[in-house]
Enzyme design. Structure first.
Site, PDB file in Angstrom:
ATOM      1  N   ASN A 263       0.810  -1.185  -0.065  1.00 21.73           N
ATOM      2  CA  ASN A 263      -0.109  -0.036   0.002  1.00 21.73           C
ATOM      3  C   ASN A 263       0.884   1.162  -0.075  1.00 21.73           C
ATOM      4  O   ASN A 263       1.608   1.312   0.751  1.00 21.73           O
ATOM      5  CB  ASN A 263      -0.811  -0.103   1.130  1.00 21.73           C
ATOM      6  CG  ASN A 263      -1.896   0.959   1.228  1.00 21.73           C
ATOM      7  OD1 ASN A 263      -2.424   1.283   0.352  1.00 21.73           O
ATOM      8  ND2 ASN A 263      -2.380   1.385   2.471  1.00 21.73           N
ATOM      9  N   GLU A 264       0.807   2.175  -1.047  1.00 21.07           N
ATOM     10  CA  GLU A 264       1.546   3.633  -0.975  1.00 21.07           C
ATOM     11  C   GLU A 264       2.788   3.433  -0.882  1.00 21.07           C
ATOM     12  O   GLU A 264       3.367   4.132   0.041  1.00 21.07           O
ATOM     13  CB  GLU A 264       0.769   4.060   0.165  1.00 21.07           C
ATOM     14  CG  GLU A 264      -0.649   4.276   0.433  1.00 21.07           C
ATOM     15  CD  GLU A 264      -1.119   5.177   1.505  1.00 21.07           C
ATOM     16  OE1 GLU A 264      -0.494   5.751   2.247  1.00 21.07           O
ATOM     17  OE2 GLU A 264      -2.528   5.356   1.568  1.00 21.07           O
ATOM     18  N   GLU A 371     -11.227   2.306  -1.663  1.00 15.85           N
ATOM     19  CA  GLU A 371     -11.562   3.107  -0.362  1.00 15.85           C
ATOM     20  C   GLU A 371     -12.273   4.631  -0.824  1.00 15.85           C
ATOM     21  O   GLU A 371     -12.011   5.477  -0.010  1.00 15.85           O
ATOM     22  CB  GLU A 371     -10.236   3.532   0.273  1.00 15.85           C
ATOM     23  CG  GLU A 371      -9.405   2.477   0.596  1.00 15.85           C
ATOM     24  CD  GLU A 371      -7.996   2.817   1.304  1.00 15.85           C
ATOM     25  OE1 GLU A 371      -7.789   3.882   1.878  1.00 15.85           O
ATOM     26  OE2 GLU A 371      -7.128   1.872   1.116  1.00 15.85           O
TER      27      GLU A 371
HETATM   28  C1  XIL Z   1      -7.092   4.416   7.725  1.00 18.89           C
HETATM   29  C2  XIL Z   1      -8.426   4.170   8.583  1.00 18.89           C
HETATM   30  O1  XIL Z   1      -9.588   4.867   7.943  1.00 18.89           O
HETATM   31  C3  XIL Z   1      -8.332   4.777   9.993  1.00 18.89           C
HETATM   32  O2  XIL Z   1      -9.489   4.233  10.747  1.00 18.89           O
HETATM   33  C4  XIL Z   1      -6.857   4.219  10.584  1.00 18.89           C
HETATM   34  O3  XIL Z   1      -6.905   4.812  11.720  1.00 18.89           O
HETATM   35  C5  XIL Z   1      -5.885   4.589   9.572  1.00 18.89           C
HETATM   36  O4  XIL Z   1      -6.196   4.230   8.122  1.00 18.89           O
HETATM   37  N1  XIL Z   1      -5.256   4.797   3.025  1.00 18.89           N
HETATM   38  C6  XIL Z   1      -5.464   3.530   3.421  1.00 18.89           C
HETATM   39  C7  XIL Z   1      -6.323   3.044   4.783  1.00 18.89           C
HETATM   40  O5  XIL Z   1      -5.047   2.492   2.761  1.00 18.89           O
HETATM   41  O6  XIL Z   1      -5.727   2.185   5.046  1.00 18.89           O
HETATM   42  C8  XIL Z   1      -6.522   4.361   5.531  1.00 18.89           C
HETATM   43  O7  XIL Z   1      -7.507   3.848   6.541  1.00 18.89           O
HETATM   44  C9  XIL Z   1      -6.898   5.451   4.799  1.00 18.89           C
HETATM   45  C10 XIL Z   1      -5.837   5.961   3.866  1.00 18.89           C
END
Ligand code: XIL
Length: 459
Positions: A263-264, A371
C-alpha cells in the site's frame, strides 16, 4: 490670415465631433450613423425554474433580427453549459434544458442583425431546484450485477441485529477491514500474533456470504513499532516480513479472496519510491519481493497494489504504472491495482478518472476502487451540509461509478466505500474537520443523495 484662422477653428470643431463619435463606438471606424448602436436586450429573471431547466425571456430589441444566448456555471462565462455558448435564438425566449439540480447558472443575451452584434445584456443568476430522489427500489449489491460493492468495517460494528449489520448485509457484497487486518494490529509485538479482530471480520463475512478483501499486508503507516525500529540485520528484517505475509495468507487461504500486498509505496512529490523502512531494509525491489512471498503462500489469492491520488497526481500515476510494468515484465505475480479514491466533490474530473482507469485496463489488471469517499468541504468553506454540495457529491459518485461500470467485465472487481455513516469517516480526523459528510449514509443511517448517485451510476 483672419479667414484662414476661422477655417482652422471650424476644422478643429468638426474633427473633434468625429473623434467623439468614433470614441462612442470604439473599434468601429465606419460612419456616423453607426453611433446609434444596436441596443442590448433587457433580460428578465428566469421563470418556470425546476430541477433541470428554466425559462428566460426578453423584450424585442429594435432593429434586431436574432439573438445569441450564453448560459454558464460561472459569472465570468468561462465554463458554458453544453450547447449554450452563443446559442442562436430567433424568438424572444428560450427554455434552457438538461441542467443539474440545485446548481447555480448565469445567463446573458445579445441582439444581432446583419451588420452588428449588441453588447451583452446584464448577467442574471438562477439556481435550479433540488430534484426529488425517488426511494431506491434496489440495494446497491443487487443493482451492481458485474462487480462487488464493498464496505470498510471495524470488528466492533459487526453486531448481529444492529442497524449497521442490517444495512451491511442488505447493500454490500464485500468488506475490507478499515484497520484491523494491518500488521500493527495482527503482529503488535515480534512473533506474537493477535488474530482476534481479523478473525471476527472474516468469520462474519463467511457466515453472511460476503467477500473479504484483505487490507493491507505492507504499509509504512501500519508497520508495528518493533518492525519500524528494527534493530536486526537487513536479511532478518526481510525474513520477518516474509514470515508475516506467509502467516497471514496461510491462515486466510480460501477465506480472503484478495489482498493489498503493498500500500502506498510511491511518493506524492516526485513519483520516486517512498523511502520507507521496507525500502531501506529490503531494497528498491521490496515491492516485487512482497508479491512473491504472497504468491508462494497462496497460489490462488488475488494480489493488488494499492495507492491514493492515482487519478489526480499525474507524476505519481506514471510512477505507479511504471512500477506495475516492471513487476509484470519480471513475471512478478500481480493481479490488480487499487485506486483508493479518497476524492473531492469537484475533483477528479471524469476525464481524469477515465485516463487512469484506461491504464489499468490496458495492462489486463483487475481494478478496485478500494476506499471511496467524497469530501464536500475540503476548503472548510461550509458549516452545514448544503444541498448544492450534496448534489455535487451525488454527481461525482455517479461519475465514478459509471466510469467503473463501463470497463470490461474481466477488469472489474469491486468498488469499496470507506465507511458507512458520515460521522464514522476517517476524514474527520484526518483533516481535522467535523464539517465533513463524505459517505453514502448520514449519521442517522439515512440514505443520502450520494447513495442515489451510486445507483444512477449503475444505470
Ligand atoms: C485509515 C483508517 O480509515 C483509519 O481508521 C486508520 O486509523 C488509519 O487508516 N489509506 C489507506 C487506509 O490505505 O488504510 C487508510 O485507512 C486511509 C488511507
Amino acid at each position: 490670415m483672419k479667414i484662414k484662422f476661422k477655417y482652422a477653428i471650424y476644422i478643429l470643431i468638426i474633427g473633434s465631433f468625429f473623434s467623439l463619435t468614433s470614441c462612442a463606438d470604439a473599434g468601429d471606424d465606419s460612419n456616423i450613423a453607426k453611433a446609434i448602436a444596436l441596443g442590448s436586450p433587457i433580460i428578465n429573471n428566469a421563470t418556470d425554474v425546476n430541477s433541470n431547466s428554466f425559462k428566460i425571456s426578453w423584450p424585442r430589441v429594435y432593429d434586431a433580427d436574432n439573438y445569441e444566448l450564453d448560459v454558464a456555471t460561472n459569472n465570468t462565462f468561462e465554463s458554458y453549459v453544453t450547447g449554450y455558448q452563443a446559442k442562436p435564438v430567433s424568438t424572444l425566449n428560450e427554455q434552457v434544458i438538461g441542467l443539474k439540480e440545485a446548481t447555480n447558472y448565469f445567463y446573458r443575451v445579445r441582439a444581432i442583425n446583419s451588420s452588428e452584434t449588441s453588447k451583452n445584456s446584464a448577467v442574471i443568476q438562477v439556481t435550479t431546484l433540488e430534484g426529488n430522489d425517488p426511494e431506491p427500489t434496489t440495494y446497491l449489491k443487487e443493482a451492481s450485477t458485474t462487480f462487488m460493492v464493498g464496505m470498510a468495517v471495524k470488528a466492533e460494528q459487526l453486531t448481529n441485529g444492529s442497524k449497521y449489520d442490517e444495512i451491511l448485509k442488505n447493500e454490500f457484497s464485500s468488506i475490507s477491514a478499515e484497520y484491523e487486518m494491518k500488521m500493527n494490529i495482527i503482529e503488535p509485538t515480534k512473533g506474537n500474533y493477535d488474530w482476534s479482530k481479523a478473525d471476527a471480520i472474516v468469520d462474519y463475512a463467511i457466515a453472511n456470504g460476503i467477500n473479504v478483501h484483505g487490507h493491507a499486508l505492507v504499509w509504512h503507516e501500519s508497520a508495528p513499532d518493533w518492525l519500524a525500529n528494527y534493530t536486526g540485520t537487513d536479511a532478518e528484517f526481510e525474513q520477518e516480513v516474509k514470515n508475516y505475509i506467509t502467516a497471514v495468507l496461510t491462515r486466510y487461504k480460501g477465506k480472503v479472496a484478495s489482498w493489498d500486498v503493498v500500500n502506498e509505496a510511491i511518493n506524492d512529490s516526485n513519483g520516486a519510491l517512498r523511502n520507507s523502512i521496507y525500502r531501506q531494509k529490503m531494497g528498491d525491489n521490496f515491492v516485487a519481493k512482497c508479491f512473491q512471498f504472497a504468491r508462494e503462500a497462496d497460489p490462488d489469492v488475488l494480489l493488488f497494489y494499492n495507492d491514493y491520488a492515482v487519478t489526480t497526481n499525474k507524476t505519481k500515476q506514471t510512477a505507479i504504472f511504471n512500477l506495475i510494468d516492471d513487476l509484470q515484465a519480471n513475471n512478478t505475480p500481480i493481479d490488480g491495482v487499487g485506486f483508493q479514491m479518497h476524492i473531492k466533490y469537484n475533483s477528479p474530473s471524469v476525464d481524469e478518472i477515465k485516463t487512469a482507469v484506461d491504464k489499468a485496463v490496458e495492462r489486463d489488471l483487475k481494478l478496485h476502487f478500494s476506499e471511496l469517499d467524497v469530501r464536500v468541504n475540503p476548503n472548510k468553506d461550509i458549516t452545514t451540509f448544503t444541498t448544492e454540495r450534496a448534489v455535487a457529491q451525488k454527481n461525482k459518485i455517479k461519475e465514478v461509478v459509471s466510469v467503473y461500470n463501463a470497463i470490461p467485465l474481466e477488469n472489474k472487481y469491486a468498488i469499496t466505500v470507506w465507511g458507512m455513516k458520515d460521522d464514522d469517516s476517517w476524514v474527520i480526523n484526518q483533516y481535522n474537520n467535523t464539517n465533513e459528510w463524505p459517505l453514502l449514509y448520514d449519521s442517522n443511517f439515512e440514505i443520502k443523495k450520494a447513495h442515489t448517485g451510486f445507483l444512477q451510476g449503475l444505470e
